[in-house]
Write a protein that holds these residues in place. Structure first.
Motif, mmCIF file in Angstrom:
data_model
loop_
_atom_site.group_PDB
_atom_site.id
_atom_site.type_symbol
_atom_site.label_atom_id
_atom_site.label_comp_id
_atom_site.label_asym_id
_atom_site.label_seq_id
_atom_site.Cartn_x
_atom_site.Cartn_y
_atom_site.Cartn_z
ATOM 1 N N GLY A 275 0.719 -1.120 0.140
ATOM 2 C CA GLY A 275 0.087 -0.012 -0.102
ATOM 3 C C GLY A 275 0.791 1.466 -0.181
ATOM 4 O O GLY A 275 2.200 1.215 0.198
ATOM 5 N N PRO A 276 0.264 2.405 -0.142
ATOM 6 C CA PRO A 276 1.024 3.699 -0.272
ATOM 7 C C PRO A 276 1.713 4.096 1.111
ATOM 8 O O PRO A 276 1.173 3.618 2.295
ATOM 9 C CB PRO A 276 -0.317 4.883 -0.336
ATOM 10 N N ALA A 277 2.756 4.835 0.990
ATOM 11 C CA ALA A 277 3.556 5.231 1.964
ATOM 12 C C ALA A 277 2.807 6.009 2.927
ATOM 13 O O ALA A 277 3.095 6.041 4.302
ATOM 14 C CB ALA A 277 4.975 5.821 1.482
ATOM 15 N N LYS A 278 1.825 6.948 2.198
ATOM 16 C CA LYS A 278 1.108 7.885 3.096
ATOM 17 C C LYS A 278 0.109 7.188 3.727
ATOM 18 O O LYS A 278 -1.092 7.298 3.238
ATOM 19 C CB LYS A 278 0.856 9.452 2.466
ATOM 20 N N ASP A 279 0.146 6.501 4.751
ATOM 21 C CA ASP A 279 -0.921 5.820 5.526
ATOM 22 C C ASP A 279 -0.526 5.741 7.106
ATOM 23 O O ASP A 279 0.676 6.125 7.576
ATOM 24 C CB ASP A 279 -1.203 4.276 5.096
ATOM 25 N N CYS A 280 -1.331 5.384 7.820
ATOM 26 C CA CYS A 280 -1.151 5.460 9.231
ATOM 27 C C CYS A 280 -1.413 4.038 10.099
ATOM 28 O O CYS A 280 -1.915 3.410 9.521
ATOM 29 C CB CYS A 280 -2.086 6.359 9.925
#
Ligand code: ADE
Ligand code: ZN
Ligand code: ZN
Length: 290
Positions: free
Chosen positions: A114-119
């Protein structure tokens, strides 16, 4: 280096205490040890089978050792770095913003890709879903399990669920008073705060586990990942950031942690580890019920 100085260097490295380990080492292992103790026989069997078949060598293969796998994996997979926390601002809370709008995976996209910008909140949900799905490829289920063992722990470290424009306390230096060796507030909450709780992860886990009552199990196993993140966030606001000043990364100032602060921190951190262990167990028991 001569052989003598090499030998001396090795001796010094072995003899000196290691720098304060992250929720990284102590906290994650304690969480895992408590969780493993609360797994159902069916879940434990599946977990053991999965982990035994894992050729990955970043950590030893047992459940407790795998709790720090994600921190090691991050070194070679920088796109996973932001998955370890949610920078929910204490002055302007917005969990969705801290989670980059909770991006959805595209159809067929693996959570590990998945995308790097996730939490951490969204990643726990994604990996839980993958682990629960019998159609998920074994390699991905293994990654999902290893990420979950780690991320449920991270979520319960208040500074992994809160921020004050200080990188979750990484920009707040702490004065070396009170016998801890943490260079900054984040490091204190990752590890130093846990050191007084016991001599080893096993000792701390045994002590905390003995405190766990059926009422705690019932109360703490409820809720959802978002609620757990907000609970961790609220503790950050009321306890972790209950400081005489709150410098941001702009100032890079320092604070002193009073004895009262540290006592409260130890109590909260211990309870967070109990919750993390129980909730990780509940999540795995649910995902691996077959
Ligand atoms: N880097 C930036 N924010 C962070 C946080 N809350 N926890 C750990 N690392 C971070
Ligand atoms: Zn982490
Ligand atoms: Zn941390």
């Amino acid at each position: 280096m001569t052989r003598m100085t090499t030998a001396l260097a090795v001796l010094i490295c072995v003899a000196l205490p290691l720098p304060a380990a992250a929720w990284g080492s102590i906290g994650h292992q304690v969480t895992a040890l408590i969780a493993y103790d609360h797994l159902t026989p069916a879940a434990r069997k599946q977990v053991d089978t999965l982990l035994t078949a894992d050729p990955d060598t970043l950590t030893p293969p047992d459940f407790a050792s795998r709790s720090v796998w994600a921190d090691k994996y991050r070194n070679s997979h920088r796109q996973t770095a932001a998955w370890h926390f949610a920078d929910n601002e204490i002055d302007k809370p917005d969990l969705d913003a801290a989670c980059f709008g909770l991006p959805r995976l595209s159809p067929g996209q693996l959570a590990s890709q998945g995308p790097a910008k996730d939490c951490v909140v969204n990643k726990i949900e994604q990996f839980r879903a993958e682990l629960a799905d019998p159609h998920t490829a074994q390699t991905e289920r293994l990654l999902a399990l290893k990420f979950l063992i780690h991320f449920v722990g991270d979520l319960h470290q208040p500074l992994h669920a809160a921020d004050h424009n200080d990188k979750g306390g990484n920009c707040v230096r702490v004065e070396a008073a009170g016998g801890h060796r943490a260079p900054n507030l984040h490091a204190y909450w990752d590890g130093s705060v846990l050191e007084p709780l016991g001599a080893s992860p096993a000792a701390i886990a045994a002590q905390l586990d003995a405190n766990i009552t059926p009422a705690k199990v019932a109360a703490w196993s409820a809720g959802n990942v978002r609620a757990w993140a907000m609970e961790s966030f609220e503790l950050a606001k009321s306890v972790t950031y209950d400081l005489p000043s709150k410098p941001t990364c702009d100032e890079y100032g320092s604070v002193t942690l009073s004895a009262v602060y540290r006592q409260r921190a130890e109590t909260v951190a211990g309870e967070q580890l109990e919750k993390a262990g129980l909730r990780l167990a509940a999540m795995l028991n649910g995902a691996l019920a077959r």
